[in-house]
Design a protein around this motif. Structure first.
Motif, PDB file in Angstrom:
ATOM      1  N   TYR A  51       0.825  -1.215   0.000  1.00 45.01           N
ATOM      2  CA  TYR A  51       0.000   0.000   0.000  1.00 45.01           C
ATOM      3  C   TYR A  51       0.859   1.265   0.000  1.00 45.01           C
ATOM      4  O   TYR A  51       0.499   2.266   0.632  1.00 45.01           O
ATOM      5  CB  TYR A  51      -0.915   0.012   1.229  1.00 45.01           C
ATOM      6  CG  TYR A  51      -1.845  -1.182   1.309  1.00 45.01           C
ATOM      7  CD1 TYR A  51      -3.075  -1.178   0.656  1.00 45.01           C
ATOM      8  CD2 TYR A  51      -1.484  -2.314   2.035  1.00 45.01           C
ATOM      9  CE1 TYR A  51      -3.931  -2.261   0.729  1.00 45.01           C
ATOM     10  CE2 TYR A  51      -2.323  -3.410   2.109  1.00 45.01           C
ATOM     11  CZ  TYR A  51      -3.541  -3.380   1.455  1.00 45.01           C
ATOM     12  OH  TYR A  51      -4.376  -4.473   1.534  1.00 45.01           O
ATOM     13  N   ALA A  52       1.980   1.225  -0.695  1.00 49.28           N
ATOM     14  CA  ALA A  52       2.899   2.370  -0.698  1.00 49.28           C
ATOM     15  C   ALA A  52       2.233   3.644  -1.216  1.00 49.28           C
ATOM     16  O   ALA A  52       2.366   4.714  -0.617  1.00 49.28           O
ATOM     17  CB  ALA A  52       4.130   2.040  -1.544  1.00 49.28           C
ATOM     18  N   ALA A  57      -0.159   8.974  -0.205  1.00 48.65           N
ATOM     19  CA  ALA A  57      -1.259   9.933  -0.400  1.00 48.65           C
ATOM     20  C   ALA A  57      -1.852  10.356   0.939  1.00 48.65           C
ATOM     21  O   ALA A  57      -2.154  11.542   1.151  1.00 48.65           O
ATOM     22  CB  ALA A  57      -2.334   9.307  -1.289  1.00 48.65           C
ATOM     23  N   LEU A  58      -2.010   9.402   1.861  1.00 54.45           N
ATOM     24  CA  LEU A  58      -2.534   9.731   3.187  1.00 54.45           C
ATOM     25  C   LEU A  58      -1.604  10.689   3.917  1.00 54.45           C
ATOM     26  O   LEU A  58      -2.049  11.658   4.534  1.00 54.45           O
ATOM     27  CB  LEU A  58      -2.712   8.449   4.010  1.00 54.45           C
ATOM     28  CG  LEU A  58      -3.990   7.652   3.792  1.00 54.45           C
ATOM     29  CD1 LEU A  58      -3.945   6.354   4.596  1.00 54.45           C
ATOM     30  CD2 LEU A  58      -5.205   8.482   4.201  1.00 54.45           C
ATOM     31  N   GLU A  59      -0.320  10.399   3.838  1.00 56.67           N
ATOM     32  CA  GLU A  59       0.663  11.236   4.532  1.00 56.67           C
ATOM     33  C   GLU A  59       0.582  12.681   4.063  1.00 56.67           C
ATOM     34  O   GLU A  59       0.533  13.612   4.876  1.00 56.67           O
ATOM     35  CB  GLU A  59       2.064  10.673   4.294  1.00 56.67           C
ATOM     36  CG  GLU A  59       3.170  11.502   4.914  1.00 56.67           C
ATOM     37  CD  GLU A  59       4.543  10.976   4.532  1.00 56.67           C
ATOM     38  OE1 GLU A  59       5.430  11.804   4.274  1.00 56.67           O
ATOM     39  OE2 GLU A  59       4.722   9.743   4.471  1.00 56.67           O
ATOM     40  N   TRP A  60       0.530  12.877   2.753  1.00 56.30           N
ATOM     41  CA  TRP A  60       0.454  14.236   2.224  1.00 56.30           C
ATOM     42  C   TRP A  60      -0.925  14.852   2.453  1.00 56.30           C
ATOM     43  O   TRP A  60      -1.038  16.070   2.664  1.00 56.30           O
ATOM     44  CB  TRP A  60       0.810  14.250   0.750  1.00 56.30           C
ATOM     45  CG  TRP A  60       2.281  14.337   0.545  1.00 56.30           C
ATOM     46  CD1 TRP A  60       3.142  13.340   0.199  1.00 56.30           C
ATOM     47  CD2 TRP A  60       3.085  15.514   0.721  1.00 56.30           C
ATOM     48  NE1 TRP A  60       4.434  13.809   0.138  1.00 56.30           N
ATOM     49  CE2 TRP A  60       4.429  15.152   0.450  1.00 56.30           C
ATOM     50  CE3 TRP A  60       2.811  16.832   1.066  1.00 56.30           C
ATOM     51  CZ2 TRP A  60       5.479  16.056   0.534  1.00 56.30           C
ATOM     52  CZ3 TRP A  60       3.859  17.742   1.144  1.00 56.30           C
ATOM     53  CH2 TRP A  60       5.178  17.347   0.881  1.00 56.30           C
ATOM     54  N   GLY A  61      -1.958  14.020   2.436  1.00 57.09           N
ATOM     55  CA  GLY A  61      -3.295  14.535   2.720  1.00 57.09           C
ATOM     56  C   GLY A  61      -3.400  15.088   4.130  1.00 57.09           C
ATOM     57  O   GLY A  61      -3.907  16.205   4.345  1.00 57.09           O
ATOM     58  N   PHE A  62      -2.900  14.331   5.093  1.00 62.88           N
ATOM     59  CA  PHE A  62      -2.913  14.803   6.479  1.00 62.88           C
ATOM     60  C   PHE A  62      -2.022  16.026   6.647  1.00 62.88           C
ATOM     61  O   PHE A  62      -2.370  16.956   7.381  1.00 62.88           O
ATOM     62  CB  PHE A  62      -2.452  13.689   7.432  1.00 62.88           C
ATOM     63  CG  PHE A  62      -3.492  12.628   7.675  1.00 62.88           C
ATOM     64  CD1 PHE A  62      -4.739  12.971   8.168  1.00 62.88           C
ATOM     65  CD2 PHE A  62      -3.224  11.291   7.424  1.00 62.88           C
ATOM     66  CE1 PHE A  62      -5.710  11.999   8.411  1.00 62.88           C
ATOM     67  CE2 PHE A  62      -4.174  10.313   7.657  1.00 62.88           C
ATOM     68  CZ  PHE A  62      -5.423  10.663   8.143  1.00 62.88           C
ATOM     69  N   THR A  63      -0.869  16.035   5.983  1.00 67.24           N
ATOM     70  CA  THR A  63       0.051  17.165   6.109  1.00 67.24           C
ATOM     71  C   THR A  63      -0.574  18.444   5.563  1.00 67.24           C
ATOM     72  O   THR A  63      -0.467  19.512   6.178  1.00 67.24           O
ATOM     73  CB  THR A  63       1.376  16.869   5.369  1.00 67.24           C
ATOM     74  OG1 THR A  63       2.004  15.735   5.969  1.00 67.24           O
ATOM     75  CG2 THR A  63       2.310  18.065   5.439  1.00 67.24           C
TER      76      THR A  63
END
Length: 271
Positions: A51-52, A57-63
């Motif tokens: 799930y790389a 995408a989640l990391e940048w979305g939260f950021t």
């Protein structure tokens, strides 16, 4: 004059005594926990391989979400400089920096776990006044004990240097104690009763000294605990009772109800 928009944003973002403000904080805390979980999952090889793209995408979305939130806090704060240099202001900034830094230094994104510190806001959101009072009491006790603990730590460091030097003289390089700093490392490990076992004395005098150090270690562990506990006890005996609902202190010992909000006081609560 502040605009009505900034005032509304201030009430929602910085206050939790309105439905909108409480909802904002609850959603924010949920997003913080989810982002930390995503960071931890990324360190698992099986999850990272499968799930790389999703995790990235989640990391940048939260950021991006937290960056917008940080910008809004600066925009609507009564004093943005004071907020930016406050404890929560610094933590809020550190919560978004690692992702941007990782563009230049891969791996820096794992420091995003610092976001978990932001969940301390849950005490304010849920109005857990008694928990905040206990945290304040502990912090005050630690501050009041700092000189005694500093003297204690200085004594421990001195003892470590002496013990390390003695063990270096007794065992020497042939038994693994190649230098005084290495012997000091052994003294720290032994004095704290951790005992990794990567370096151990081979001679009878060295083993005797090790036994003495271990016994001293057990005695030393109790010293800082006793210092802080004594200070906590002293403060608990002298602090006034605090209302569990509004958090107001200053109630008489025989009072049954809060003189500020009328709520019933718990006999055991103090603050």
């Amino acid at each position: 004059m502040r605009s009505s928009l900034r005032d509304r944003l201030y009430i929602i973002i910085f206050k939790s005594d309105t439905p909108a403000g409480k909802l904002f904080d609850v959603v924010l805390i949920g997003a913080i926990i989810a982002s930390v979980v995503a960071v931890m999952l990324e360190t698992m090889e099986a999850v990272r391989v499968g799930y790389a793209a999703e995790l990235y995408a989640l990391e940048w979305g939260f950021t991006i979400l937290f960056s917008i939130e940080y910008g809004l806090r600066l925009y609507c704060a009564r004093d943005w400089r004071r907020y930016a240099t406050s404890f929560y202001g610094v933590i809020d900034l550190l919560a978004i920096l690692p992702t941007y830094v990782s563009l230049f230094f891969p791996g820096a994104q794992y420091f995003l776990v610092v976001r978990l510190i932001r969940t301390l806001r849950v005490f304010r959101v849920l109005k857990l006044a008694e928990y905040l009072a206990e945290a304040d009491t502990l912090a005050r006790a630690m501050r009041a004990s700092r000189r005694k603990i500093s003297v204690f730590l200085l004594a421990v460091v001195t003892l470590i240097v002496i013990l390390g030097s003695l063990m270096y003289l007794i065992e020497g390089p042939k038994n693994g104690f190649t230098s005084i700093p290495t012997s000091m490392y052994w003294a720290v490990v032994t004095l704290t009763t951790v005992g990794y076992g990567d370096i151990s004395p081979q001679t009878t005098p060295g083993r005797f000294l090790s036994a003495v150090v271990m016994i001293i270690g057990y005695a030393i562990i109790a010293v800082p605990t006793g210092i802080v506990t004594a200070e906590l006890t002293r403060r608990r005996d002298h602090r006034p009772r605090r209302c569990p609902d509004c958090g107001s202190p200053g109630h008489d010992e025989n009072a049954d109800f809060c003189k500020f909000c009328g709520s019933k006081l718990s006999p055991e609560l103090a603050g």
